[in-house]
Write an enzyme that holds these catalytic residues in place. Sequence first.
Site, PDB file in Angstrom:
ATOM      1  CD  GLU A  50      24.018   5.805  25.389  1.00 14.79           C
ATOM      2  OE1 GLU A  50      24.204   5.011  26.327  1.00 14.79           O
ATOM      3  OE2 GLU A  50      23.402   5.484  24.343  1.00 14.79           O
ATOM      4  CD  GLU A  53      -7.487  10.152 -17.492  1.00 12.79           C
ATOM      5  OE1 GLU A  53      -8.568  10.456 -18.034  1.00 12.79           O
ATOM      6  OE2 GLU A  53      -6.423   9.953 -18.109  1.00 12.79           O
TER       7      GLU A  53
END
Length: 548
Positions: free
Chosen positions: A208, A467
Amino acid sequence: MSPGDILLLLLLFPLLSLSPNAVAGSDDVGVLFTSSRWIVDRTGSRVKLACANWAAHLDPVVAEGLGNQPVDRIASSVRSMGFNCVRLTWPVYLATRTSLASLTVDGSLRRLGLADSAEGVAVNNPRLLNLTLIEAFKEVVWTLGRHNIMVILDNQISAPGWCCSKLDGNGFFGDKYFDPNEWIESLKKMAAIFNSSPNVVGISLRNELRGPRQNLIDWYRYMQRGAEAVHAANPAVLVILSGLDYDKTLAFLHDKPLEDLSFKGKLVFELHWYGFSDGGDWENGNTNAVCGDISQGIMAKGGFLLEQGWPLFLSEFGVDIKGDNPGDNHFLSCFLSVAAELDLDWAIWALQGSYYIREGRPNYDETYGVLSWDWSEPRNPYFLQRISAIQSPFQDPSISNSPAYDVIFHPSTGLCVLRDRLNGRPVLGSCDENEAWNYTSQHKLVLKDSGLCLQTEEEDNGVKFGEECEDSGSKWEAISKSGMLLSTRSGNNGSLACMDVRSDKAIVTSPCSCLEKEGPCSAAESQWFKIVYSNRRGGSSFSKLRSS
Ligand SMILES: *[C@@H]1O[C@H](CO)[C@@H](O)[C@H](O)[C@H]1NC(C)=O
Ligand SMILES: *[C@@H]1O[C@H](CO)[C@@H](O)[C@H](O)[C@H]1NC(C)=O
Ligand SMILES: *[C@@H]1O[C@H](CO)[C@@H](O)[C@H](O)[C@H]1NC(C)=O
């Protein structure tokens, strides 16, 4: 890097391939390389970093928790919580100031008035009590090694203490405590000390960078010097570079890559992402919009590196682990969706349940810690479920003969959409079950190779396998700015509905939440589903279907 290049490297550095403690087997830790955006082992197989940050850079310069639990037990809890790696933090002065490094653990704790902690170390880690700080640090690294846990050494700060504020004198090269030459010295020393520790797989140069002094000229100058110093002292480790503005951005690399390094196949970039950095957006905004916008920002600030062929290590993110912070909860769901989609390497802040002392307060409770305050157990087991999906790789570039598929990930639970083995219905379950889906260009969700697709049911807003995949109730369009609402038009009135989860984990539909026009809104997360690309082995629902 091609396998040929890896071979070349091994020829150039024969010692690397002979590390004494390396054991055969896919689970062992060893030398890592980069191959385009991936971190890989010497065979070219993906090694995904799923790390926890473990702090050893605060005032005592002792890895936290040693007064609470034996170091061996802490290491096994790291493993049992699903992490394969620790990002272990250290201050420059540990390496460069003998007066500090030669204090004993006992002496360092007592000089800070932490007699209780010292007594805790005497009980839980008697072997470490009278070691010097640097020797104790080595013991922690080696203990993690014995548990097959990789270590990334992270230079968190110069002068020991809680990190990071803009004006703490540790923010950028040239700040009060941040002498670039001393920093280089410390990197060389730490790299050299762990030269023969095969579980130390990476060194991140500095955490940082920040503050009024930060500038690009110095970033390129010193990062290059630091990288070369580490590589020269320890060519085995990955060299990890963090960005500017608290490591919230690497955007500057987009147009000006770091060039002229003397080595290849070892460079990784790291980025940090916390919800609290995004203002109050996670708490007050429309979560679909906020997640969409901020994820896009992350791509611009560092995600683009993946596309350019560099590994990006998300080396700090974190939340209130108990789930008590609503903004953090929204952030976490969004973070998980991004981490899964990009299949990032990452490190959570933090492992530690508490600190010996932080900002002057002894026994400070770390609400972001995955371990409880006394380090005896996970702070929140449900949190571990939420991150478990991203602890395993979704993709492995070395698997070429395994067909790709899609996973339907539900970030707010950390689970995935599966076909229930007993009743054959769609349900949330562990992502390890690894169902193989195909989210087709017609927006059908087809269970791969089976012809079965997800479709709505007339009754109870249910979702089932069917299906006949041509009707509108089988079409799931990803809508909203988050892209995670899977919407369909169906039911008796043909209105828009979104995939959702019932309390019994069954997949259903409900009215779509938090579409942007609704303004502030945070109810969408149970409707967030992320389609994640995967090619890891075992993802074949067809074979499961046939055998069941
Ligand atoms: C540590 O050192 C002190 C002082 O020399 C000694 O009294 C104590 O027994 C030592 N403790 C351990 C666990 O070695
Ligand atoms: C998904 O199905 C389409 C055909 O509908 C096929 O072209 C595509 O390759 C499939 N994708 C995956 C990942 O299986
Ligand atoms: C349409 O049906 C869904 C559930 O099937 C219901 O939630 C919604 O309120 C209905 N909308 C209208 C306008 O009737």
